[in-house]
Design a protein around this motif. Structure first.
Motif, PDB file in Angstrom:
ATOM      1  N   LYS A  24       0.846  -1.212   0.000  1.00 55.80           N
ATOM      2  CA  LYS A  24       0.000   0.000   0.000  1.00 55.80           C
ATOM      3  C   LYS A  24       0.871   1.248   0.000  1.00 55.80           C
ATOM      4  O   LYS A  24       0.696   2.147   0.824  1.00 55.80           O
ATOM      5  N   ARG A  25       1.828   1.283  -0.892  1.00 53.49           N
ATOM      6  CA  ARG A  25       2.767   2.385  -0.925  1.00 53.49           C
ATOM      7  C   ARG A  25       2.078   3.723  -1.209  1.00 53.49           C
ATOM      8  O   ARG A  25       2.454   4.760  -0.661  1.00 53.49           O
ATOM      9  N   ASP A  26       1.050   3.699  -2.057  1.00 53.43           N
ATOM     10  CA  ASP A  26       0.353   4.938  -2.407  1.00 53.43           C
ATOM     11  C   ASP A  26      -0.234   5.616  -1.169  1.00 53.43           C
ATOM     12  O   ASP A  26      -0.234   6.842  -1.060  1.00 53.43           O
ATOM     13  N   ASP A  27      -0.742   4.791  -0.240  1.00 50.21           N
ATOM     14  CA  ASP A  27      -1.305   5.353   0.986  1.00 50.21           C
ATOM     15  C   ASP A  27      -0.248   6.107   1.776  1.00 50.21           C
ATOM     16  O   ASP A  27      -0.490   7.188   2.319  1.00 50.21           O
ATOM     17  N   TYR A  28       0.928   5.494   1.834  1.00 52.15           N
ATOM     18  CA  TYR A  28       2.033   6.099   2.581  1.00 52.15           C
ATOM     19  C   TYR A  28       2.431   7.436   1.965  1.00 52.15           C
ATOM     20  O   TYR A  28       2.576   8.449   2.664  1.00 52.15           O
ATOM     21  N   VAL A  29       2.575   7.448   0.646  1.00 56.36           N
ATOM     22  CA  VAL A  29       2.985   8.673  -0.035  1.00 56.36           C
ATOM     23  C   VAL A  29       1.916   9.758   0.123  1.00 56.36           C
ATOM     24  O   VAL A  29       2.227  10.923   0.374  1.00 56.36           O
ATOM     25  N   ALA A  30       0.655   9.354   0.032  1.00 59.12           N
ATOM     26  CA  ALA A  30      -0.438  10.314   0.194  1.00 59.12           C
ATOM     27  C   ALA A  30      -0.437  10.886   1.611  1.00 59.12           C
ATOM     28  O   ALA A  30      -0.696  12.075   1.832  1.00 59.12           O
ATOM     29  N   LYS A  31      -0.136  10.031   2.567  1.00 55.92           N
ATOM     30  CA  LYS A  31      -0.104  10.479   3.964  1.00 55.92           C
ATOM     31  C   LYS A  31       1.001  11.514   4.173  1.00 55.92           C
ATOM     32  O   LYS A  31       0.789  12.555   4.813  1.00 55.92           O
ATOM     33  N   LEU A  32       2.174  11.254   3.603  1.00 55.03           N
ATOM     34  CA  LEU A  32       3.275  12.224   3.713  1.00 55.03           C
ATOM     35  C   LEU A  32       2.872  13.559   3.105  1.00 55.03           C
ATOM     36  O   LEU A  32       3.091  14.623   3.691  1.00 55.03           O
ATOM     37  N   SER A  33       2.263  13.477   1.933  1.00 49.99           N
ATOM     38  CA  SER A  33       1.818  14.690   1.258  1.00 49.99           C
ATOM     39  C   SER A  33       0.817  15.442   2.134  1.00 49.99           C
ATOM     40  O   SER A  33       0.873  16.672   2.257  1.00 49.99           O
ATOM     41  N   GLY A  34      -0.090  14.682   2.760  1.00 53.36           N
ATOM     42  CA  GLY A  34      -1.110  15.291   3.625  1.00 53.36           C
ATOM     43  C   GLY A  34      -0.505  15.974   4.837  1.00 53.36           C
ATOM     44  O   GLY A  34      -0.954  17.056   5.246  1.00 53.36           O
ATOM     45  N   ILE A  35       0.520  15.366   5.415  1.00 52.29           N
ATOM     46  CA  ILE A  35       1.182  15.946   6.590  1.00 52.29           C
ATOM     47  C   ILE A  35       1.804  17.290   6.224  1.00 52.29           C
ATOM     48  O   ILE A  35       1.659  18.283   6.940  1.00 52.29           O
ATOM     49  N   ILE A  36       2.473  17.308   5.073  1.00 52.69           N
ATOM     50  CA  ILE A  36       3.130  18.541   4.632  1.00 52.69           C
ATOM     51  C   ILE A  36       2.093  19.626   4.373  1.00 52.69           C
ATOM     52  O   ILE A  36       2.215  20.756   4.832  1.00 52.69           O
ATOM     53  N   GLN A  37       1.042  19.243   3.665  1.00 48.87           N
ATOM     54  CA  GLN A  37       0.001  20.202   3.319  1.00 48.87           C
ATOM     55  C   GLN A  37      -0.663  20.769   4.572  1.00 48.87           C
ATOM     56  O   GLN A  37      -0.843  21.982   4.702  1.00 48.87           O
ATOM     57  N   ALA A  38      -1.001  19.890   5.500  1.00 45.18           N
ATOM     58  CA  ALA A  38      -1.697  20.331   6.714  1.00 45.18           C
ATOM     59  C   ALA A  38      -0.816  21.279   7.515  1.00 45.18           C
ATOM     60  O   ALA A  38      -1.280  22.320   8.003  1.00 45.18           O
ATOM     61  N   ALA A  39       0.464  20.934   7.649  1.00 45.85           N
ATOM     62  CA  ALA A  39       1.357  21.779   8.440  1.00 45.85           C
ATOM     63  C   ALA A  39       1.534  23.138   7.772  1.00 45.85           C
ATOM     64  O   ALA A  39       1.499  24.173   8.432  1.00 45.85           O
ATOM     65  N   GLU A  40       1.698  23.133   6.453  1.00 45.73           N
ATOM     66  CA  GLU A  40       1.888  24.407   5.745  1.00 45.73           C
ATOM     67  C   GLU A  40       0.633  25.271   5.808  1.00 45.73           C
ATOM     68  O   GLU A  40       0.714  26.466   6.039  1.00 45.73           O
ATOM     69  N   GLU A  41      -0.520  24.649   5.629  1.00 41.49           N
ATOM     70  CA  GLU A  41      -1.774  25.413   5.635  1.00 41.49           C
ATOM     71  C   GLU A  41      -2.040  26.053   6.983  1.00 41.49           C
ATOM     72  O   GLU A  41      -2.606  27.133   7.077  1.00 41.49           O
ATOM     73  N   HIS A  42      -1.668  25.361   8.050  1.00 38.41           N
ATOM     74  CA  HIS A  42      -1.956  25.879   9.381  1.00 38.41           C
ATOM     75  C   HIS A  42      -0.813  26.694   9.947  1.00 38.41           C
ATOM     76  O   HIS A  42      -0.797  26.997  11.126  1.00 38.41           O
ATOM     77  N   GLY A  43       0.138  27.028   9.103  1.00 38.77           N
ATOM     78  CA  GLY A  43       1.231  27.877   9.564  1.00 38.77           C
ATOM     79  C   GLY A  43       2.182  27.174  10.506  1.00 38.77           C
ATOM     80  O   GLY A  43       3.012  27.812  11.139  1.00 38.77           O
ATOM     81  N   GLY A  44       2.040  25.873  10.612  1.00 37.39           N
ATOM     82  CA  GLY A  44       2.950  25.125  11.474  1.00 37.39           C
ATOM     83  C   GLY A  44       4.210  24.753  10.722  1.00 37.39           C
ATOM     84  O   GLY A  44       4.302  24.903   9.505  1.00 37.39           O
ATOM     85  N   VAL A  45       5.178  24.291  11.464  1.00 37.48           N
ATOM     86  CA  VAL A  45       6.422  23.852  10.854  1.00 37.48           C
ATOM     87  C   VAL A  45       6.268  22.400  10.411  1.00 37.48           C
ATOM     88  O   VAL A  45       5.803  21.565  11.177  1.00 37.48           O
ATOM     89  N   VAL A  46       6.643  22.133   9.179  1.00 33.81           N
ATOM     90  CA  VAL A  46       6.647  20.743   8.719  1.00 33.81           C
ATOM     91  C   VAL A  46       7.749  20.011   9.493  1.00 33.81           C
ATOM     92  O   VAL A  46       8.884  20.467   9.540  1.00 33.81           O
ATOM     93  N   PRO A  47       7.404  18.896  10.146  1.00 34.55           N
ATOM     94  CA  PRO A  47       8.376  18.235  11.023  1.00 34.55           C
ATOM     95  C   PRO A  47       9.660  17.848  10.285  1.00 34.55           C
ATOM     96  O   PRO A  47       9.635  17.603   9.075  1.00 34.55           O
ATOM     97  N   PRO A  48      10.770  17.808  11.008  1.00 36.08           N
ATOM     98  CA  PRO A  48      12.048  17.462  10.387  1.00 36.08           C
ATOM     99  C   PRO A  48      11.977  16.121   9.664  1.00 36.08           C
ATOM    100  O   PRO A  48      11.443  15.152  10.186  1.00 36.08           O
ATOM    101  N   GLY A  49      12.485  16.103   8.454  1.00 35.85           N
ATOM    102  CA  GLY A  49      12.539  14.851   7.695  1.00 35.85           C
ATOM    103  C   GLY A  49      11.365  14.618   6.765  1.00 35.85           C
ATOM    104  O   GLY A  49      11.466  13.810   5.844  1.00 35.85           O
ATOM    105  N   CYS A  50      10.246  15.299   6.993  1.00 31.48           N
ATOM    106  CA  CYS A  50       9.036  14.990   6.202  1.00 31.48           C
ATOM    107  C   CYS A  50       9.163  15.410   4.742  1.00 31.48           C
ATOM    108  O   CYS A  50       8.775  14.664   3.844  1.00 31.48           O
ATOM    109  N   TYR A  51       9.697  16.626   4.528  1.00 31.38           N
ATOM    110  CA  TYR A  51       9.900  17.047   3.137  1.00 31.38           C
ATOM    111  C   TYR A  51      10.820  16.051   2.414  1.00 31.38           C
ATOM    112  O   TYR A  51      10.582  15.659   1.282  1.00 31.38           O
ATOM    113  N   ALA A  52      11.897  15.669   3.119  1.00 33.77           N
ATOM    114  CA  ALA A  52      12.884  14.791   2.493  1.00 33.77           C
ATOM    115  C   ALA A  52      12.312  13.409   2.218  1.00 33.77           C
ATOM    116  O   ALA A  52      12.555  12.821   1.168  1.00 33.77           O
TER     117      ALA A  52
END
Lengths: 236, 136
Positions: free
Chosen positions: B45-73
């Motif tokens: 279920k690799r697609d789920d994992y990739v979608a989840k990472l994308s969601g974490i980045i999007q949520a953090a950016e939208e809410h003005g929070g810091v994207v956690p270390p390592g997530c972008y990478a």
């Protein structure tokens, strides 16, 4: 309904934080920690990856930059270093130079087992944590954590439900226990790290130097007040 | 709407409390550790994992929070593995910019991506030169 016994190992680990010599860690002052794949001494072949997934969050929340564990693992694998013990045996200064890290965290699973007895099930996790300096290769910090849960018939409540989930016979869920072990290992004051550069109390929470047996040693210079808000390092 | 999101987040945090995680966190992790765990448990279920990472980045950016270390990478690496080299570089650069500690590694990945993109070069899956030395 089930009554759950939580064995005393956890409480014992919390009650007596071993006195640690933080001088090397403090003078090394790492910012960026490389978490390499986990060495697994248990018979559960999946344990290493599962446990690896639990390490980034508590380490980063201590205020350090943590390299992306899956990316690091894949890079090492693609280069023929899929065997974690090979990675653990390689030179930490070389690893740190390659990744640009200040320190390497080596974690070993000593136990990750479920024992099914007649009246109860016992789940045990045991981990060894070692942090080494990226410039000198010296050991900066280490800790060891064990967690044991056992179930018996009878009892009720939320705690019971959680522990029942842990020891469910079909597939014991080790993850809550793994996370708890990490939380205990990294708790500070306690066995864990002083705050890293991304925490507001960075360099303000250091233990008093060279006073290992004085009463002050039991009270860190700037303990976190229980109710004090942990201000975020960056705007939320 | 934003208030609702916040309320929801608080409720989730409160619910997670007894499990010993996600209390008073500095970063908006958004289930990063669970996503990684699920990925290791169900690699198909690799697609789920990739979608989840994308969601974490999007949520953090939208809410003005810091994207956690390592997530972008980590997300950039997932794109890289899919052959989306240019997209991957965008996220390696974001990691490097947000987390200066990652710069050495991100620059290596970006250089390697540039080589992979070049038509003449064989698309190496990994910055081989970087890790090769580690074996010694």
């Amino acid at each position: 309904m089930k009554r759950i016994l939580v064995l005393a190992a956890l409480a014992a680990a919390c009650a007596q934080p071993p006195k640690k010599d933080y001088s090397k860690l403090i003078s090394s002052n790492p910012r960026a920690i490389l978490v390499v794949p986990v060495v697994n001494k248990s018979v559960d072949v999946d344990a290493a990856d599962y446990f690896l997934s639990t390490l980034s969050v508590p380490l980063a929340e201590r205020g350090y930059y943590v390299f992306p564990v899956n990316l690091v693992k894949r890079m090492l694998e693609d280069e023929g270093m899929a065997d974690a013990s090979l990675v653990h045996g390689s030179d930490p200064t070389r690893l740190c130079t390659l990744f640009g890290a200040d320190a390497v965290l080596y974690v070993t699973i000593e136990q990750w087992t479920a024992r099914y007895m007649i009246l109860s099930t016992q789940v045990t996790v045991e981990f060894d944590y070692v942090l080494k300096d990226g410039r000198t290769g010296e050991e900066l910090w280490k800790d060891h954590q064990t967690g044991v849960y056992a179930s018996q018939s009878g009892g009720q409540g939320l705690a019971g439900a959680i522990a029942a989930a842990i020891v469910a016979k079909a597939a014991p869920n080790y993850m809550p226990m793994a996370r708890e072990a990490n939380a205990r290992a990294l708790a500070y004051p306690g066995p864990g790290f002083p705050a890293g550069p991304y925490r507001p109390e960075y360099r303000k929470d250091l233990p008093p130097p060279a006073a290992p047996e004085s009463p002050a040693a039991a009270k860190p210079a700037a303990p976190r007040a229980p109710g004090a808000p942990q201000a975020p390092a960056a705007p939320q | 709407m934003r208030a609702l999101h916040t309320l929801g987040a608080v409720a989730v945090l409160a619910w997670l409390g007894p499990f010993g995680c996600a209390q008073n966190t500095m970063y908006r992790w958004g289930g990063y550790d669970e996503a990684l765990y699920d990925h290791y448990k169900n690699p198909q279920k690799r697609d789920d994992y990739v979608a989840k990472l994308s969601g974490i980045i999007q949520a953090a950016e939208e809410h003005g929070g810091v994207v956690p270390p390592g997530c972008y990478a980590e997300y950039g690496w997932a794109l890289y593995e899919e052959g989306r080299i240019a997209d991957a570089v965008v996220y390696f650069e974001k990691e490097s910019k947000r987390w200066p500690e990652s710069r050495t590694l991100m620059e290596k990945l970006i250089r390697n991506a540039a080589r992979a993109k070049a038509p003449a070069a064989a698309p190496a899956a990994v910055p081989a030169s970087t890790v090769e030395e580690a074996k010694k």
